[in-house]
Design an enzyme around this catalytic site. Structure first.
Site, PDB file in Angstrom:
ATOM      1  N   GLU A  28       9.724  -7.993 -16.242  1.00 57.00           N
ATOM      2  CA  GLU A  28      10.333  -9.306 -16.130  1.00 57.00           C
ATOM      3  C   GLU A  28      10.375  -9.655 -14.640  1.00 57.00           C
ATOM      4  OE1 GLU A  28      14.286  -9.735 -17.757  1.00 57.00           O
ATOM      5  OE2 GLU A  28      14.391 -11.818 -17.098  1.00 57.00           O
ATOM      6  N   ARG A 252      13.332   6.876 -20.046  1.00 54.88           N
ATOM      7  CA  ARG A 252      13.155   6.242 -18.746  1.00 54.88           C
ATOM      8  C   ARG A 252      13.381   7.261 -17.644  1.00 54.88           C
ATOM      9  NH1 ARG A 252      15.694   1.685 -16.779  1.00 54.88           N
ATOM     10  NH2 ARG A 252      15.312   0.676 -18.734  1.00 54.88           N
ATOM     11  N   LYS A 262      17.902  -3.424 -11.687  1.00 56.07           N
ATOM     12  CA  LYS A 262      17.455  -4.511 -10.790  1.00 56.07           C
ATOM     13  C   LYS A 262      18.627  -5.385 -10.366  1.00 56.07           C
ATOM     14  CE  LYS A 262      13.809  -5.574 -13.401  1.00 56.07           C
ATOM     15  NZ  LYS A 262      12.657  -6.319 -13.945  1.00 56.07           N
TER      16      LYS A 262
HETATM   17  P1  ATP Z   1      16.382  -3.603 -15.350  1.00 58.28           P
HETATM   18  O1  ATP Z   1      17.187  -3.245 -16.566  1.00 58.28           O
HETATM   19  O2  ATP Z   1      16.778  -2.893 -14.104  1.00 58.28           O
HETATM   20  O3  ATP Z   1      16.189  -5.072 -15.157  1.00 58.28           O
HETATM   21  P2  ATP Z   1      14.090  -3.427 -16.936  1.00 58.28           P
HETATM   22  O4  ATP Z   1      13.809  -2.214 -17.724  1.00 58.28           O
HETATM   23  O5  ATP Z   1      14.689  -4.559 -17.689  1.00 58.28           O
HETATM   24  O6  ATP Z   1      14.949  -3.018 -15.677  1.00 58.28           O
HETATM   25  P3  ATP Z   1      11.548  -4.635 -16.843  1.00 58.28           P
HETATM   26  O7  ATP Z   1      11.010  -5.533 -15.817  1.00 58.28           O
HETATM   27  O8  ATP Z   1      11.861  -5.188 -18.179  1.00 58.28           O
HETATM   28  O9  ATP Z   1      12.823  -3.950 -16.195  1.00 58.28           O
HETATM   29  O10 ATP Z   1      10.627  -3.358 -16.979  1.00 58.28           O
HETATM   30  C1  ATP Z   1       9.233  -3.419 -17.131  1.00 58.28           C
HETATM   31  C2  ATP Z   1       8.746  -2.146 -17.772  1.00 58.28           C
HETATM   32  O11 ATP Z   1       9.108  -1.030 -16.971  1.00 58.28           O
HETATM   33  C3  ATP Z   1       9.374  -1.955 -19.125  1.00 58.28           C
HETATM   34  O12 ATP Z   1       8.372  -1.520 -20.023  1.00 58.28           O
HETATM   35  C4  ATP Z   1      10.405  -0.896 -18.899  1.00 58.28           C
HETATM   36  O13 ATP Z   1      10.614  -0.123 -20.054  1.00 58.28           O
HETATM   37  C5  ATP Z   1       9.788  -0.076 -17.757  1.00 58.28           C
HETATM   38  N1  ATP Z   1      10.837   0.568 -16.971  1.00 58.28           N
HETATM   39  C6  ATP Z   1      11.867  -0.016 -16.348  1.00 58.28           C
HETATM   40  N2  ATP Z   1      12.667   0.896 -15.777  1.00 58.28           N
HETATM   41  C7  ATP Z   1      12.116   2.104 -16.032  1.00 58.28           C
HETATM   42  C8  ATP Z   1      12.461   3.455 -15.727  1.00 58.28           C
HETATM   43  N3  ATP Z   1      13.560   3.758 -15.013  1.00 58.28           N
HETATM   44  N4  ATP Z   1      11.655   4.442 -16.161  1.00 58.28           N
HETATM   45  C9  ATP Z   1      10.548   4.161 -16.862  1.00 58.28           C
HETATM   46  N5  ATP Z   1      10.161   2.921 -17.196  1.00 58.28           N
HETATM   47  C10 ATP Z   1      10.935   1.896 -16.800  1.00 58.28           C
HETATM   48 MG    MG Z   2      13.827  -5.627 -19.272  1.00 59.65          MG
END
Ligand code: ATP
Ligand code: MG
Length: 543
Positions: A28, A252, A262
């Site tokens: 995102e 994760r 984020k």
């Molecule tokens: P946040 O909750 O901090 O906003 P998010 O998971 O919502 O992080 P996204 O931009 O939706 O962030 O993530 C993009 C991709 O990266 C998704 O497929 C997510 O599962 C993966 N991802 C995010 N954080 C991690 C992590 N700590 N370890 C492995 N994969 C991750």
């Molecule tokens: Mg997300």
């Protein structure tokens, strides 16, 4: 082979999806990518590479309020820097028209309805997992009424929050995500790509699987928290009779002494706890880059961590280990003195300057050699001298010998102190026969120390970093405290160092990664100018 690769190899054997593999990385664009995303990038792109498949980049931009093109640009830059190139670039917002049509289709099929309840009423109606929820009084509206209301939602007739479109599934399901999940909400907000075209926006669950489906994704890899969403992912694909990718969840990446939300990283930036998203203390990819991490180090880290089915916490020292391992092979060696004290060689000719041969990288013959000037007065590290040295201290002390790297063996004779008792000069004599190529060059002494000549060195700014947080789990805090209370107030120390005069701006800003011999790996910061070099300490030589 990890469990995801096992699933994929089976699918290939069974010729599922015509034995093709197509993954995607779906961030995102509401912030910069961090090391957790790097794990996901390496996994998704890595699998595509390994199985001769494709990996898309999809910007998951269904929430207009928090998203921005600045983030889109940084995401693309970071993925490419890590060494990956997407097959296709897509935006969930490009599918808004299709998603809208699919929503109408579900209404026609009696599988979706417009609910006029407030957010609170909807939550209350969902109830708790152990008891069935209560059906909305609007659940049994006619198809005509639902279509009419949904079209008017789209046309902008209703204010934010006044109505939603819900899937009609099962208000008694033990899986809360099945209790008539929200598909669309009203949001009168401009979108970074679609502008003011839409005032209704699809929810994650109604956008993600369908976006995967449209792109022909075969394996939709995501993190464990989406496991409970999977039945819904499957339900929408089935209800719409569209290509049905397989969602697979993995644990994760969590790192101790680090936060990875984020939202919290944004707070650190906005409230100036750090100097931007690329502050070298940040776990962002751009922060790690500015710290001096290499793409190979991060890729090796992701590989070493592996793919798990259960949540766990990785020690941040593993990341540091991976940086050392890569930089040891590639970083150009140079000498720098961070905490200087003056060494005077009393029997060395006053104005003599000798050019010594120094090796650029003992791990890489191709890196060549350089000449380093040597003279009577040198800077050495204060810590390399001890007045009252015990048996375990092998470096310089009165009447003891050490070798000066690439030069002579010296013997300390006496020291000079100022009125505060601080050592200002260390005096010594050198043995002219101990230089490389001379008869006594192989004479063994217990320690070798580095140096730079006082008259042939230059000042540089050095930024030394400690962990950004004081505690292993910065998010675990007592009542009334937040992760901000766990910030380490001494995570950045700026100091001045003396470096070899041959380390020009041109050289530093081209080569970028250096090993300051016996100290650690350093990265030439983009703040460097012709007048002043700035180096960031990536990691020390040893743990
Ligand atoms: P946040 O909750 O901090 O906003 P998010 O998971 O919502 O992080 P996204 O931009 O939706 O962030 O993530 C993009 C991709 O990266 C998704 O497929 C997510 O599962 C993966 N991802 C995010 N954080 C991690 C992590 N700590 N370890 C492995 N994969 C991750
Ligand atoms: Mg997300």
């Amino acid at each position: 082979m990890n469990f995801i690769e096992q699933i994929i190899e089976e699918d290939i054997q069974n010729r599922k999806n015509d034995a093709k593999v197509h993954t995607r990385f779906p961030p995102e664009p509401n912030g910069y990518l961090h090391i957790g995303h790097a794990k996901s990038i390496c996994l998704n792109f890595g699998i595509a590479q390994k199985y001769n498949g494709l990996c898309n980049l999809r910007l998951d931009d269904t929430n207009p309020v928090k998203e921005d093109t600045e983030y889109v640009d940084s995401i693309k830059e970071d993925i490419q820097w890590l060494g990956f190139q997407w097959a296709e670039e897509h935006y969930a917002s490009d599918y808004f028209d299709q998603l809208y049509l699919w929503a109408e289709q579900l209404i026609q099929d009696g599988l979706a309805y417009v609910d006029d309840q407030s957010q609170e009423e909807i939550s209350k109606g969902r109830g708790v997992p152990t008891q069935p929820g209560t059906e909305s009084p609007y659940r049994n509206r006619s198809v005509e009424e639902n279509l009419d209301l949904f079209r008017r939602m789209r046309a902008g007739e209703f204010p934010d929050g006044s109505r939603v479109l819900r899937a009609k599934i099962d208000m008694a399901s033990p899986n809360m995500h099945f209790r008539d999940p929200i598909m669309y909400r009203i949001l009168h907000a401009d979108h970074h790509r679609t502008g003011s075209k839409w005032c209704i926006y699809p929810m994650y669950d109604f956008a993600h699987g369908q976006s995967d489906s449209i792109e022909g994704i075969t394996h939709s890899i995501c993190t464990l928290e989406f496991e409970v969403h999977r039945p819904l992912y499957d339900w929408f694909c089935e209800a719409l009779h569209i290509h049905h990718p397989q969602q697979i969840e993995f644990a994760r990446l969590n790192l101790n002494y680090t936060i990875m939300s984020k939202r919290k990283l944004l707070q650190l930036v906005k409230e100036n706890y750090v100097n931007g998203w690329d502050d070298p203390r940040m776990p962002t990819i751009c922060g790690l880059r500015r710290r001096g991490y290499t793409p190979a180090a991060i890729r090796n880290f992701a590989e070493t961590v592996g793919v798990a089915k259960r949540d766990n916490i990785i020690d941040v020292s593993l990341l540091e280990f991976c940086a050392r391992e890569d930089l040891n092979k590639t970083a150009i060696r140079t000498m720098a003195v961070l905490d200087p004290v003056k060494l005077i060689i009393d029997n060395y000719p006053e104005d003599q300057v000798e050019m010594m041969d120094a090796v650029n990288n003992p791990e890489d013959e191709g890196a060549g050699t350089r000449k380093v000037p040597f003279a009577k007065e040198l800077w050495i590290e204060r810590a390399d001298f001890r007045e009252n040295a015990d048996k375990k201290f092998y470096r310089l002390s009165i009447d003891r010998e050490v070798r000066l790297k690439y030069a002579y063996i010296i013997k300390c004779t006496h020291i000079v102190k100022d009125e505060n008792g601080e050592i200002t000069e260390i005096h010594c004599t050198y043995d002219p026969l101990t230089k490389s190529g001379m008869p006594d060059s192989n004479r063994k002494v217990k320690a070798t120390i580095h140096w730079v000549p006082v008259k042939h060195s230059k000042a540089a700014e050095v930024r030394l970093f400690d962990r950004l947080f004081n505690v292993p789990a910065p998010d675990d805090c007592e009542e009334g405290k937040t992760f901000l209370d766990n910030l380490n107030p001494n995570s950045l120390i700026t100091t001045q160092a003396w470096v070899e005069e041959g380390l020009t701006y041109e050289k530093a800003s081209t080569i970028k990664h250096f090993q300051f011999e016996r100290i650690g790996y350093f990265y030439c910061d983009p703040d460097s100018t012709e007048e002043k070099l700035v180096f960031n300490k990536t990691v020390s030589l040893k743990q």
